[in-house]
Every structure is written in C-alpha cells, then in structure tokens.
Design an enzyme around this catalytic site. Structure first.
Site, PDB file in Angstrom:
ATOM      1  CE1 TYR A  24       2.316  -5.190   1.211  1.00 32.63           C
ATOM      2  CE2 TYR A  24       4.050  -6.842   1.176  1.00 32.63           C
ATOM      3  CZ  TYR A  24       3.349  -5.858   1.836  1.00 32.63           C
ATOM      4  OH  TYR A  24       3.672  -5.523   3.128  1.00 32.63           O
ATOM      5  CG  HIS A  81       3.271   0.960  10.186  1.00 27.63           C
ATOM      6  ND1 HIS A  81       1.931   1.266  10.028  1.00 27.63           N
ATOM      7  CD2 HIS A  81       3.590   0.150   9.133  1.00 27.63           C
ATOM      8  CE1 HIS A  81       1.468   0.634   8.958  1.00 27.63           C
ATOM      9  NE2 HIS A  81       2.460  -0.040   8.392  1.00 27.63           N
ATOM     10  CG  ASP A  88       7.663  16.553  12.368  1.00 30.86           C
ATOM     11  OD1 ASP A  88       6.502  16.558  12.817  1.00 30.86           O
ATOM     12  OD2 ASP A  88       8.669  16.398  13.088  1.00 30.86           O
ATOM     13  CG  HIS A 101      -1.185   1.628   3.431  1.00 31.48           C
ATOM     14  ND1 HIS A 101       0.173   1.737   3.624  1.00 31.48           N
ATOM     15  CD2 HIS A 101      -1.757   2.588   4.190  1.00 31.48           C
ATOM     16  CE1 HIS A 101       0.411   2.700   4.484  1.00 31.48           C
ATOM     17  NE2 HIS A 101      -0.739   3.250   4.841  1.00 31.48           N
ATOM     18  CG  LEU A 102       0.195  -1.893  -2.775  1.00 28.59           C
ATOM     19  CD1 LEU A 102       1.618  -2.423  -2.788  1.00 28.59           C
ATOM     20  CD2 LEU A 102      -0.420  -1.949  -4.161  1.00 28.59           C
ATOM     21  CB  SER A 103      -1.806  -5.046   2.425  1.00 31.90           C
ATOM     22  OG  SER A 103      -1.062  -4.191   3.283  1.00 31.90           O
ATOM     23  NE  ARG A 112       2.488  -5.479   8.413  1.00 30.41           N
ATOM     24  CZ  ARG A 112       3.731  -5.355   7.937  1.00 30.41           C
ATOM     25  NH1 ARG A 112       4.130  -4.222   7.400  1.00 30.41           N
ATOM     26  NH2 ARG A 112       4.581  -6.367   7.989  1.00 30.41           N
TER      27      ARG A 112
HETATM   28  O1  CA2 Z   1       0.212  -2.376   2.076  1.00 32.55           O
HETATM   29  C1  CA2 Z   1       1.051  -1.504   1.842  1.00 32.55           C
HETATM   30  O2  CA2 Z   1       1.071  -0.846   0.810  1.00 32.55           O
HETATM   31  C2  CA2 Z   1       2.150  -1.242   2.873  1.00 32.55           C
HETATM   32  O3  CA2 Z   1       2.418   0.151   2.890  1.00 32.55           O
HETATM   33  C3  CA2 Z   1       3.358  -2.009   2.383  1.00 32.55           C
HETATM   34  C4  CA2 Z   1       4.540  -1.943   3.341  1.00 32.55           C
HETATM   35  C5  CA2 Z   1       4.106  -2.331   4.753  1.00 32.55           C
HETATM   36  O4  CA2 Z   1       5.180  -2.149   5.654  1.00 32.55           O
HETATM   37  C6  CA2 Z   1       2.918  -1.516   5.223  1.00 32.55           C
HETATM   38  O5  CA2 Z   1       2.546  -1.966   6.509  1.00 32.55           O
HETATM   39  C7  CA2 Z   1       1.751  -1.672   4.278  1.00 32.55           C
HETATM   40  C8  CA2 Z   1       5.640  -2.908   2.908  1.00 32.55           C
HETATM   41  C9  CA2 Z   1       6.105  -2.694   1.520  1.00 32.55           C
HETATM   42  C10 CA2 Z   1       7.032  -3.813   1.180  1.00 32.55           C
HETATM   43  O6  CA2 Z   1       6.691  -4.268  -0.092  1.00 32.55           O
HETATM   44  C11 CA2 Z   1       7.110  -5.493  -0.458  1.00 32.55           C
HETATM   45  C12 CA2 Z   1       6.696  -5.929  -1.679  1.00 32.55           C
HETATM   46  C13 CA2 Z   1       7.063  -7.167  -2.110  1.00 32.55           C
HETATM   47  C14 CA2 Z   1       7.863  -7.974  -1.319  1.00 32.55           C
HETATM   48  C15 CA2 Z   1       8.287  -7.539  -0.093  1.00 32.55           C
HETATM   49  C16 CA2 Z   1       7.910  -6.283   0.336  1.00 32.55           C
END
Ligand code: CA2
Length: 149
Positions: A24, A81, A88, A101-103, A112
């Site tokens: 992230y 997900h 809704d 999404h960041l990733s 995902r």
């Molecule tokens: O890539 C993204 O922005 C996600 O929405 C991030 C979610 C993940 O479940 C999605 O599949 C993709 C997770 C966010 C959790 O963020 C963290 C940041 C730092 C450390 C742990 C979790």
C-alpha cells in the site's frame, strides 16, 4: 457554495503507512487526504473525507452523500469484495461514484478480482497508490464540468 465530493474509505485504511508498505505504500491516510484536497482545490471542489471500519456507517455516509454531494469517490477496502449492503446504497444514490483502490487488485489474490460495487460506479481506478484518488478527483471534476455545460 457548490456541493462537496465525498471521499469514503473503508476498513483498515486508517492503518495506511503503518503496515504492509510493500502493498500500500508509505503514505498515511492523512497524506491521502492532503493530496486529495490539493487536487480538488485546483478544480474549486470541496472535499468531505472520511474513513470507517464499520459497514453500516459507510452505508449511512453513502446515503448522506446521495442527499448532499455532487459526487462520490469510494475505496470500500475489503467490503468491495463482500458487501451487497454497500452496493445497494450506491445503487440508491443518483450521484456519480468512482471506485478506487491503492493496489492493483487484479495482480493479487483471486478473491480481490471481484467487486460487488463496480456495477454501481461510473468507473474504477486501481493500482496507482495515492494517485488513484487524485485521478478519481480529476475524472469526477471533468464529468461534473461536462454535466454543467
Ligand atoms: O488496494 C486497495 O485500496 C484495497 O481496497 C485495500 C483493501 C483491500 O482489502 C482491497 O482488496 C484493496 C485493504 C485495506 C487495508 O489497508 C491496510 C493498510 C495498511 C496496513 C494494513 C491494511
């Protein structure tokens, strides 16, 4: 004063910059907020930036955005997900929504790859880190501008 853009962040995004930097990045959620505000200011857009770990609170905020906002940007985190409730809520709003999404979720685990909420969004941006949010502000600003003229 024109209506704000709501930027909603889902569960665990409060931990940004503290864990899993290889996935992230190093930016904190406060850094994301600042970069979003800076980009929005270039378009004279106001931002309402929030994060919640609770699904129901996100649903409440989406409904609030439906009443108060010009547009919505959402990183629903893991609820992307899993959540029919968030889908809704988005389907019940008339304001344009962009999923971010960041990733790059498509380079990650298969669970995902599916988003419940994309169908309710005008577009999806993923894989660019904090820049995903800035690109969403830009896309929404252009869309709102086009809708006005
Ligand atoms: O890539 C993204 O922005 C996600 O929405 C991030 C979610 C993940 O479940 C999605 O599949 C993709 C997770 C966010 C959790 O963020 C963290 C940041 C730092 C450390 C742990 C979790």
């Amino acid at each position: 004063m024109s209506k704000p853009i709501y930027v909603l962040n889902g569960p665990n995004l409060n931990l940004l910059g503290q864990r899993e930097p290889e996935v992230y990045g190093h930016a904190t959620l406060e850094d994301v907020r600042n970069r979003v505000n800076t980009r929005a200011a270039q378009y004279e857009l106001a931002i309402e930036f929030r994060q919640s770990n609770t699904e129901g609170e996100l649903v409440d905020w989406i409904q609030e955005a439906g009443a108060n906002a010009a547009g919505l940007i959402i990183n629903a985190g893991a609820y992307t997900h899993t959540s029919v409730a968030i889908l809704d809520a988005l389907l019940a709003t008339d304001v344009p929504c962009i999923e971010v999404h960041l990733s790059n979720v498509f380079q990650r685990e298969e669970f995902r790859h599916h988003s419940y909420i994309s169908v309710a969004c005008v577009g999806v941006i993923c894989g660019f880190g904090v820049k995903s949010y800035e690109l969403a502000v830009e896309a929404l600003a252009e869309r709102l501008d086009a809708a006005e003229s």
